[in-house]
Design an enzyme around this catalytic site. Structure first.
Site, short mmCIF file in Angstrom:
data_model
loop_
_atom_site.label_atom_id
_atom_site.label_comp_id
_atom_site.label_asym_id
_atom_site.label_seq_id
_atom_site.Cartn_x
_atom_site.Cartn_y
_atom_site.Cartn_z
N ARG A 1 0.87 -1.18 0.00
CA ARG A 1 0.00 0.00 0.00
C ARG A 1 0.90 1.23 0.00
O ARG A 1 1.97 1.23 0.63
CB ARG A 1 -0.91 0.03 1.24
N ASP B 1 3.74 -0.14 -7.33
CA ASP B 1 2.42 -0.40 -7.90
C ASP B 1 1.36 0.38 -7.13
O ASP B 1 0.19 0.38 -7.51
CB ASP B 1 2.11 -1.90 -7.85
N GLU C 1 -2.57 7.88 -4.34
CA GLU C 1 -3.05 7.32 -5.61
C GLU C 1 -4.54 7.54 -5.85
O GLU C 1 -5.01 7.46 -6.99
CB GLU C 1 -2.74 5.82 -5.69
N HIS D 1 -1.54 0.37 -9.67
CA HIS D 1 -2.23 -0.61 -8.81
C HIS D 1 -2.86 -1.73 -9.66
O HIS D 1 -4.06 -1.97 -9.62
CB HIS D 1 -3.32 0.09 -7.97
P1 NAI Z 1 -1.29 -11.58 4.52
O1 NAI Z 1 -2.19 -11.17 5.65
O2 NAI Z 1 -1.33 -13.00 4.05
O3 NAI Z 1 0.24 -11.25 4.90
C1 NAI Z 1 0.65 -10.04 5.45
C2 NAI Z 1 1.82 -10.36 6.39
O4 NAI Z 1 2.40 -9.13 6.83
C3 NAI Z 1 1.42 -11.14 7.63
O5 NAI Z 1 2.20 -12.31 7.75
C4 NAI Z 1 1.70 -10.16 8.77
O6 NAI Z 1 2.11 -10.82 9.97
C5 NAI Z 1 2.81 -9.33 8.17
N1 NAI Z 1 3.08 -8.06 8.83
C6 NAI Z 1 2.23 -7.26 9.52
N2 NAI Z 1 2.89 -6.20 10.01
C7 NAI Z 1 4.19 -6.33 9.63
C8 NAI Z 1 5.35 -5.54 9.82
N3 NAI Z 1 5.33 -4.40 10.55
N4 NAI Z 1 6.52 -5.99 9.29
C9 NAI Z 1 6.57 -7.13 8.59
N5 NAI Z 1 5.49 -7.92 8.37
C10 NAI Z 1 4.31 -7.51 8.88
O7 NAI Z 1 -1.60 -10.57 3.35
P2 NAI Z 1 -1.29 -10.75 1.79
O8 NAI Z 1 -2.43 -11.41 1.12
O9 NAI Z 1 0.06 -11.35 1.64
O10 NAI Z 1 -1.28 -9.22 1.30
C11 NAI Z 1 -0.32 -8.30 1.80
C12 NAI Z 1 -0.72 -6.89 1.38
O11 NAI Z 1 -0.58 -6.76 -0.02
C13 NAI Z 1 -2.21 -6.54 1.63
O12 NAI Z 1 -2.41 -6.08 2.96
C14 NAI Z 1 -2.46 -5.45 0.62
O13 NAI Z 1 -2.23 -4.19 1.22
C15 NAI Z 1 -1.42 -5.71 -0.47
N6 NAI Z 1 -2.04 -6.10 -1.74
C16 NAI Z 1 -1.74 -5.38 -2.87
C17 NAI Z 1 -2.31 -5.72 -4.08
C18 NAI Z 1 -1.99 -4.99 -5.35
O14 NAI Z 1 -2.69 -5.18 -6.37
N7 NAI Z 1 -0.97 -4.14 -5.38
C19 NAI Z 1 -3.27 -6.83 -4.18
C20 NAI Z 1 -3.45 -7.55 -2.95
C21 NAI Z 1 -2.88 -7.18 -1.76
#
Ligand code: NAI
Length: 336
Positions: A236, A260, A265, A297
Site C-alpha cells: 500500500r 504499484d 493514488e 495498482h
Molecule cells: P497476509 O495477511 O497474508 O500477509 C501479510 C503479512 O504481513 C502477515 O504475515 C503479517 O504478519 C505481516 N506483517 C504485519 N505487520 C508487519 C510488519 N510491521 N513488518 C513485517 N510484516 C508484517 O496478506 P497478503 O495477502 O500477503 O497481502 C499483503 C498486502 O498486499 C495486503 O495487505 C495489501 O495491502 C497488499 N495487496 C496489494 C495488491 C496490489 O494489487 N498491489 C493486491 C493484494 C494485496
C-alpha cells in the site's frame, strides 16, 4: 441482497455479473462508477450492502452516512482493509468483509516483473529498438542470482514472491512479527527489520497498511539501506514516505524504485488522465527519475484473480444475507 457497487469499471461489472449469475436468485447489484466518499455516500440509498475497492473511502463520517441509509455490510473486493475505519464500523454495527486471498501469485508475479524491468530496463529497450536505436549504453543490469532479497511481510503474497526469487537463485530474507514455517521450508530465512533494511540488495514490501506500518519506510530507514538498493512496493502506498523516497533517489542512495501503489493514488489511479494536467507535484517529480517504474495498482489484475475476487465477494454477500455474518469478516483484531 441489494448492493451498491462503488468504483465500478467495466471489468468489475463483467466479473461480478458472471459470478452473480451462477446464483439463483442472484443479488441485486447496482453499479456506480464514482468512488465512495462523503459526497457520494447518498448514492447507497436503499442498499443493504456496499461493495468497495481500494480507493473508496469508508471513514467515520462516510460510515455514519451509510448507517443512516440502512447499509449493514461493507463488502471489500480486495484484501487490504486500510480504507475502512474498523473501529467506527464496529461501533455502528456495520459488518465488514474482504477477499482475504484471491491470487497471491498475481501480485507476486507482478512484483517480479517490476524487478526484472527495472534491472534489465526492458521498457527502455522496447522504445529504443522501435526507433531503430540498438545501443546498449545505459541498459546494463545485474545478475539476480546470489543477490539478497528482503521480504517485508511473509504472508500469502510475500511467500509466493519469496518462492519466485528463490527460483532465481537469490538469498531470501524475511521479517514478519508472525514467522511461518512455510517460508523457511523454501530455503528462506528470517531476520530482524534492521537486518533486512541494512543488508538487502532488493527490498519488497508485502505487509498490510495499519497505523503501525504507516511510513514504515521513512527517511531514517532509507538512510540505513545499502547504496544502490532496489525498493519495491506493491503493498500500500503509505507504507513509504514518498518525500523521503525522492530524497533518497536524488542523493543516489536508492538505485531503483518500483511502485504499484502510491500514497496519494486515490486522485490518480484507475482513471485515464492522459488529457489532463497532473496536479500532484510529488508524483510528477517521481516520474522524472529514469530509475523509477510506477504501475497503477495493477498487481492483482489477472483473469484468475478477478474471477476469485468476484466469487468470494458474492459468497460474502450470500453468507451475510443468510446468516448475518459474511464468509470472510474483517475485525479490529487484524489491526493488532
Ligand atoms: P497476509 O495477511 O497474508 O500477509 C501479510 C503479512 O504481513 C502477515 O504475515 C503479517 O504478519 C505481516 N506483517 C504485519 N505487520 C508487519 C510488519 N510491521 N513488518 C513485517 N510484516 C508484517 O496478506 P497478503 O495477502 O500477503 O497481502 C499483503 C498486502 O498486499 C495486503 O495487505 C495489501 O495491502 C497488499 N495487496 C496489494 C495488491 C496490489 O494489487 N498491489 C493486491 C493484494 C494485496
Amino acid at each position: 441482497m441489494h448492493t451498491a457497487v462503488f468504483s465500478t469499471k467495466p471489468y468489475d461489472r463483467a466479473f461480478l455479473e458472471a459470478a452473480n449469475h451462477a446464483l439463483a436468485p442472484g443479488h441485486d447489484l447496482r453499479f456506480i462508477e464514482v468512488r465512495l466518499a462523503a459526497d457520494t455516500a447518498a448514492l447507497a440509498a436503499g442498499a443493504e450492502a456496499v461493495c468497495l475497492f481500494v480507493n473508496d473511502v469508508a471513514d467515520r463520517a462516510v460510515l455514519e452516512a451509510l448507517n443512516a441509509a440502512g447499509v449493514r455490510l461493507i463488502a471489500l473486493r480486495c484484501a487490504g482493509f486500510n480504507n475502512v475505519d474498523l473501529v467506527a464500523a464496529e461501533e455502528l454495527g456495520i459488518a465488514v468483509a474482504r477477499v482475504p486471498a484471491y491470487s497471491p501469485e498475481a501480485v507476486a508475479e507482478h512484483t517480479a516483473a517490476l524487478i526484472l524491468t527495472l534491472n534489465r530496463k526492458t521498457h527502455r529497450a522496447f522504445n529504443r529498438v522501435r526507433e531503430g536505436n540498438f545501443e546498449l549504453d545505459g541498459l546494463i543490469g545485474f545478475d539476480l542470482k546470489g543477490r539478497t532479497v528482503g521480504v517485508v511481510g511473509t504472508g500469502k503474497i510475500g511467500l509466493a514472491f519469496a518462492r519466485i526469487m528463490r527460483g532465481f537463485g537469490c538469498e531470501v530474507v524475511g521479517c514478519d512479527p508472525f514467522p511461518s514455517d512455510e517460508f523457511t521450508a523454501i530455503g528462506a530465512r528470517y531476520a530482524s527489520w534492521d537486518d533486512v533494511i541494512e543488508t538487502c540488495d532488493i527490498i519488497s514490501l508485502h505487509c498490510p497498511l495499519t497505523p503501525k506500518t504507516h511510513h514504515l519506510v521513512n527517511g531514517a530507514a532509507i538512510a540505513r539501506m545499502k547504496q544502490g538498493v532496489m525498493l519495491i512496493n506493491t503493498g500500500r502506498g503509505a507504507l513509504v514516505d514518498t518525500a523521503a523516497l525522492i530524497a533518497g533517489l536524488k542523493r543516489g542512495q536508492i538505485g531503483h524504485v518500483g511502485l504499484d501503489v502510491y500514497e496519494e493514488e486515490g486522485d490518480l489511479f484507475f482513471e485515464n488522465l492522459s488529457d489532463q494536467i497532473i496536479q500532484d507535484d510529488v508524483f510528477a517529480r517521481l516520474m522524472t527519475f529514469p530509475n523509477v517504474l510506477v504501475t497503477g495498482h495493477q498487481a492483482f489484475f489477472t483473469a484468475e484473480a478477478m474471477e476469485a475476487i468476484a466469487s468470494t465477494t458474492i459468497a460474502n454477500l450470500t453468507a451475510f444475507a443468510t446468516t448475518g455474518t459474511p464468509a470472510h469478516p474483517v475485525s479490529r483484531a487484524l489491526l493488532a
